[in-house]
Motif scaffolding. Structure first.
Motif, mmCIF file in Angstrom:
data_model
loop_
_atom_site.group_PDB
_atom_site.id
_atom_site.type_symbol
_atom_site.label_atom_id
_atom_site.label_comp_id
_atom_site.label_asym_id
_atom_site.label_seq_id
_atom_site.Cartn_x
_atom_site.Cartn_y
_atom_site.Cartn_z
ATOM 1 N N UNK A 51 0.831 -1.202 0.000
ATOM 2 C CA UNK A 51 0.000 0.000 0.000
ATOM 3 C C UNK A 51 0.867 1.255 0.000
ATOM 4 N N UNK A 52 0.483 2.235 -0.799
ATOM 5 C CA UNK A 52 1.218 3.485 -0.862
ATOM 6 C C UNK A 52 0.730 4.396 0.262
ATOM 7 N N UNK A 53 1.289 4.239 1.414
ATOM 8 C CA UNK A 53 0.862 5.031 2.569
ATOM 9 C C UNK A 53 2.059 5.662 3.260
ATOM 10 N N UNK A 54 1.801 6.730 3.938
ATOM 11 C CA UNK A 54 2.839 7.386 4.716
ATOM 12 C C UNK A 54 2.838 6.764 6.113
ATOM 13 N N UNK A 70 -4.365 8.018 -3.270
ATOM 14 C CA UNK A 70 -3.471 7.346 -4.217
ATOM 15 C C UNK A 70 -1.999 7.502 -3.849
ATOM 16 N N UNK A 71 -1.588 8.704 -3.496
ATOM 17 C CA UNK A 71 -0.166 8.947 -3.228
ATOM 18 C C UNK A 71 0.189 8.924 -1.743
ATOM 19 N N UNK A 72 -0.806 9.089 -0.880
ATOM 20 C CA UNK A 72 -0.538 9.119 0.556
ATOM 21 C C UNK A 72 -0.092 10.477 1.064
ATOM 22 N N UNK A 73 0.056 11.465 0.178
ATOM 23 C CA UNK A 73 0.491 12.792 0.594
ATOM 24 C C UNK A 73 -0.632 13.532 1.319
ATOM 25 N N UNK A 110 -7.421 19.537 -8.126
ATOM 26 C CA UNK A 110 -7.826 19.657 -9.525
ATOM 27 C C UNK A 110 -7.334 18.469 -10.353
ATOM 28 N N UNK A 111 -6.147 17.999 -10.036
ATOM 29 C CA UNK A 111 -5.546 16.910 -10.815
ATOM 30 C C UNK A 111 -6.224 15.568 -10.542
ATOM 31 N N UNK A 112 -6.399 15.213 -9.262
ATOM 32 C CA UNK A 112 -6.899 13.890 -8.894
ATOM 33 C C UNK A 112 -8.417 13.841 -8.714
ATOM 34 N N UNK A 113 -9.023 14.977 -8.374
ATOM 35 C CA UNK A 113 -10.458 14.989 -8.104
ATOM 36 C C UNK A 113 -10.758 14.723 -6.637
ATOM 37 N N UNK A 114 -11.924 15.160 -6.188
ATOM 38 C CA UNK A 114 -12.304 15.038 -4.769
ATOM 39 C C UNK A 114 -12.441 13.587 -4.326
ATOM 40 N N UNK A 115 -12.829 12.697 -5.234
ATOM 41 C CA UNK A 115 -13.042 11.290 -4.872
ATOM 42 C C UNK A 115 -11.746 10.595 -4.467
ATOM 43 N N UNK A 116 -10.597 11.158 -4.851
ATOM 44 C CA UNK A 116 -9.311 10.573 -4.511
ATOM 45 C C UNK A 116 -8.723 11.157 -3.225
ATOM 46 N N UNK A 117 -9.546 11.898 -2.487
ATOM 47 C CA UNK A 117 -9.098 12.478 -1.217
ATOM 48 C C UNK A 117 -10.050 12.094 -0.099
ATOM 49 N N UNK A 143 1.767 20.265 11.921
ATOM 50 C CA UNK A 143 2.730 20.382 10.817
ATOM 51 C C UNK A 143 4.076 19.798 11.235
ATOM 52 N N UNK A 144 4.502 20.122 12.460
ATOM 53 C CA UNK A 144 5.766 19.586 12.970
ATOM 54 C C UNK A 144 5.706 18.073 13.153
ATOM 55 N N UNK A 145 4.537 17.578 13.565
ATOM 56 C CA UNK A 145 4.393 16.145 13.854
ATOM 57 C C UNK A 145 4.263 15.312 12.585
ATOM 58 N N UNK A 146 3.392 15.730 11.680
ATOM 59 C CA UNK A 146 3.060 14.918 10.512
ATOM 60 C C UNK A 146 3.901 15.227 9.268
ATOM 61 N N UNK A 147 4.514 16.419 9.267
ATOM 62 C CA UNK A 147 5.327 16.834 8.106
ATOM 63 C C UNK A 147 4.583 16.621 6.783
ATOM 64 N N UNK A 148 3.454 17.283 6.602
ATOM 65 C CA UNK A 148 2.635 17.098 5.394
ATOM 66 C C UNK A 148 3.346 17.571 4.123
ATOM 67 N N UNK A 149 3.263 16.755 3.085
ATOM 68 C CA UNK A 149 4.002 17.032 1.845
ATOM 69 C C UNK A 149 3.410 18.182 1.036
#
Length: 346
Positions: A83-86, A126-129, A167-174, A195-201
């Motif tokens: 699985x592509x997960x963080x 899809x990307x886990x970001x 815009x690229x992936x669409x709302x269904x992919x989030x 932000x410090x804890x999760x370090x979001x991409x």
């Protein structure tokens, strides 16, 4: 009965459970579990010990990825993908609310977060970001995310990874998570914590509530420096404002400031707080002020028909032996002064 890969993937979308894969000849099997049982975008993860609420460390995943090669000829599955997960800080946070599909749950998201302040997280399935943000009114903020027109306008002015990704992936992919509800006064502080804890991409800025780390381009700086609006633009802006705040549309229409408010307004402009403190008007400006304030007064003697014009109300008051306020009074009410003088502004 032969089970095809597409059937397996379609029948198990967004399901949590335990799975078992066997080889019919010698009945060998590998078992495991998954929070997202089978994803359409991913292959099956046949990994013993991957239990619910448990996440392998990145080091463990690296070893498994290259050491496990399970082959089942009847299913035609070779070199399984994970699985592509963080996995880094995934399990450190327990969200207050989770919306698995930001597209189908749009109305629920907007209704359940009205007038609530807190921290939210967008997660790309899809990307886990991820992206972490805060808002004093979450529902209002989400309305912006759900407006494609607003997103495009924002992207024309500045860069945004999360908006570009939507815009690229669409709302269904989030999916959308409410990490916590909190007081609006500490929302920025709590956002910085996550932000410090999760370090979001997707977060471009690493400091919450500021533009730290964001740099204007040379073109943008050139546009901002020495920019002047044309007379046509100014006239249009003035016209727009007058239309928006004229008559009943004005916020103070039919209202009066209280004595306390007037006292505060007066106090706010005393001494150094006054914009003209230690400053003087130029001679040109003084002349303009005189022209706007000095209104000519016409005095008609109804008995003799004689007309006299005075350059100001003060000059008229001296000639008629009265106060300037009396001149103002009779020019407004239209009555005769001393029974013979008709006054009007010109």
């Amino acid at each position: 009965m032969v089970i095809h890969k597409k059937q397996i993937l379609n029948e198990n979308k967004r399901k949590c459970g335990i799975y078992l894969i066997t080889k019919p000849l010698n009945k060998k099997y590998v078992r495991g579990s998954s929070v997202d049982f089978l994803k359409q975008n991913y292959n099956i993860l046949p990994l013993a010990g991957h239990f619910f609420d448990y996440k392998h460390t990145p080091e463990k995943i690296f070893k498994l990825r290259y050491n496990y090669s399970v082959k089942f000829s009847s299913f035609k599955l070779v070199n399984y993908k994970f699985f592509k997960r963080n996995y880094s800080d995934f399990s450190k946070v327990q969200p207050v609310k989770t919306y698995e599909n930001a597209d189908t749950q749009k109305l629920q998201i907007l209704n359940e977060n009205k007038n609530k302040s807190g921290i939210y997280q967008w997660k790309n399935i899809e990307t886990g970001k991820t992206y972490v943000g805060s808002a004093t009114n979450l529902s209002n903020r989400f309305y912006i995310y759900y407006s494609v027109l607003s997103i495009k306008k924002i992207l024309k002015k500045s860069k945004s990874r999360i908006l570009s990704a939507i815009l690229k992936y669409g709302y269904s992919q989030f999916n959308l998570e409410i990490l916590e509800y909190c007081d609006s006064k500490i929302a920025t502080k709590r956002e910085q914590y996550y932000i410090n804890l999760l370090k979001p991409e997707y977060n471009i800025l690493q400091q919450a509530g500021s533009r730290l780390g964001s740099i204007h381009t040379i073109e943008a700086r050139a546009k901002m420096t020495g920019r002047k609006r044309s007379e046509e633009t100014r006239a249009q802006m003035s016209k727009t404002k007058l239309g928006l705040q004229a008559g009943e549309k004005h916020p103070m229409f039919g209202k009066l400031h209280s004595k306390e408010t007037l006292a505060k307004m007066s106090k706010s402009k005393i001494g150094e707080k006054n914009p003209m403190f230690n400053k003087k008007h130029s001679d040109e400006i003084k002349q303009k002020i005189r022209k706007t304030k000095n209104i000519s007064i016409e005095v008609l003697n109804i008995k003799t028909g004689e007309i006299k014009i005075y350059s100001s109300g003060k000059e008229a008051s001296i000639s008629l032996c009265c106060s300037p306020s009396t001149i103002v009074k009779y020019t407004k009410n239209g009555k005769l002064f001393n029974g013979i003088y008709k006054l009007r502004k010109i």
